[in-house]
Design a protein around this motif. Sequence first.
Motif, mmCIF file in Angstrom:
data_model
loop_
_atom_site.group_PDB
_atom_site.id
_atom_site.type_symbol
_atom_site.label_atom_id
_atom_site.label_comp_id
_atom_site.label_asym_id
_atom_site.label_seq_id
_atom_site.Cartn_x
_atom_site.Cartn_y
_atom_site.Cartn_z
ATOM 1 N N LYS A 54 70.993 19.926 -6.560
ATOM 2 C CA LYS A 54 71.276 21.290 -7.056
ATOM 3 C C LYS A 54 72.400 21.432 -7.785
ATOM 4 C CE LYS A 54 71.572 22.543 -2.610
ATOM 5 N NZ LYS A 54 71.665 23.646 -1.576
ATOM 6 N N GLU A 105 80.056 34.439 -5.099
ATOM 7 C CA GLU A 105 79.330 34.411 -4.040
ATOM 8 C C GLU A 105 77.962 33.952 -4.054
ATOM 9 O OE1 GLU A 105 77.892 37.948 -0.944
ATOM 10 O OE2 GLU A 105 79.341 38.655 -2.522
ATOM 11 N N ALA A 108 78.427 30.206 -3.928
ATOM 12 C CA ALA A 108 78.391 29.599 -2.631
ATOM 13 C C ALA A 108 77.258 29.724 -1.862
ATOM 14 C CB ALA A 108 79.469 30.365 -2.197
ATOM 15 N N GLU A 109 76.359 30.804 -2.116
ATOM 16 C CA GLU A 109 75.164 30.723 -1.292
ATOM 17 C C GLU A 109 74.031 29.534 -1.779
ATOM 18 O OE1 GLU A 109 71.413 33.821 -1.771
ATOM 19 O OE2 GLU A 109 73.377 34.620 -1.586
ATOM 20 N N ASP A 111 75.260 26.825 -2.845
ATOM 21 C CA ASP A 111 75.709 25.461 -2.181
ATOM 22 C C ASP A 111 75.266 24.133 -3.139
ATOM 23 O OD1 ASP A 111 77.374 23.882 -0.654
ATOM 24 O OD2 ASP A 111 75.646 23.368 0.770
ATOM 25 N N ASP A 113 75.239 20.760 -5.555
ATOM 26 C CA ASP A 113 75.833 19.564 -5.459
ATOM 27 C C ASP A 113 76.691 19.170 -6.770
ATOM 28 O OD1 ASP A 113 74.147 18.681 -3.296
ATOM 29 O OD2 ASP A 113 72.758 18.574 -4.867
ATOM 30 N N ILE A 131 83.983 25.373 -4.313
ATOM 31 C CA ILE A 131 82.802 25.709 -3.566
ATOM 32 C C ILE A 131 82.007 24.104 -3.744
ATOM 33 C CG2 ILE A 131 80.457 26.452 -4.125
ATOM 34 C CD1 ILE A 131 81.924 29.136 -5.398
ATOM 35 N N SER A 132 82.167 23.553 -4.781
ATOM 36 C CA SER A 132 81.368 22.249 -5.071
ATOM 37 C C SER A 132 82.454 21.293 -6.174
ATOM 38 C CB SER A 132 80.040 22.415 -5.338
ATOM 39 O OG SER A 132 79.261 23.086 -4.501
#
Length: 311
Positions: A54, A105, A108-109, A111, A113, A131-132
């Motif tokens: 992702k 937002e 974050a949803e 998520d 990689d 977040i990542s």
Amino acid sequence: MNKKLLTLVMVGLMAMFMAACGTDESKETSASSSETISIEHKLDTTDVPKNPEKVVVFDFGILDSLDKMGIEVAGVPQATIPSYLSKYESSDYENVGSLKEPDFEKIAEIDPDLIIISSRQQELYEEFTKISPTIFLGVDTTRYMESFKENMHVLGKIFEQDEFIEEELNSIDKSIESIKDSAENVENSLVVLANEGSLSAYGPKSRFGLIHDVFGLTPVAKDIEVSTHGQGISFEYLVEKDPEYLYVIDRTAAIGGDVTADEALKNELVQKTRAYQNDKVIYLNPDYWYLSGGGLISVNEMISEIENSIK
């Protein structure tokens, strides 16, 4: 031990052996999928998973490179996607805001990689890292091709496509060499960005400086201010410098507005220049030059546009 019992024992042993092999193979696959590499970039050094599934991308040059590599992405800023990447406007991809206003937002949803950003988002780097894993792959215009190649090699390492990247870059190098021969026959040139009726000039080492620094076209002046927004100029400046070639990038065509570059340049002063009189006012595709740039697709197209203009 009778023959039937011996057969059962042998079958049991084989099953145990196969199960053990399967476990080892599973562990190996799992280890491979969680493998990370350390990426050093302008803002930090970041541990990044190999072949991340992702990916959220905030740079259209990087997006076009991933597209060329056959890598799927999870989210993109859909507000101003270049027309040649219009497939990313579909609902198959998450909309993560705009280039200047990311939707944290939504990110974050997802998520992801991995998140890839460039200069328009660099001030928000710390927010992304919450977040990542996030890396900066913007192009340094003072060393355009070196910076571009470094970014492509990073993508090659992350997605294990080093050979593909090397082939693409070699092809680009050959195309650039073919331009340089023709560029020697051009006396001078000027690159301008048209924005709602006003003009900004860009010279060597600037945002669009690769026309001079890489492709080899001589600028009308060596002292053009190097800045993100260029050096503001008047139409009298065009008459004074009288470029043989005038390259125009229309910001309005890229992001919308009221006054197009073509409308702005329809005046008597522009008509006095050699570029206008010899039909050498070249409108460059703003999708490649303004919105993306620094991608495997966009750089190839930028080369083609300049090459075709000076043949």
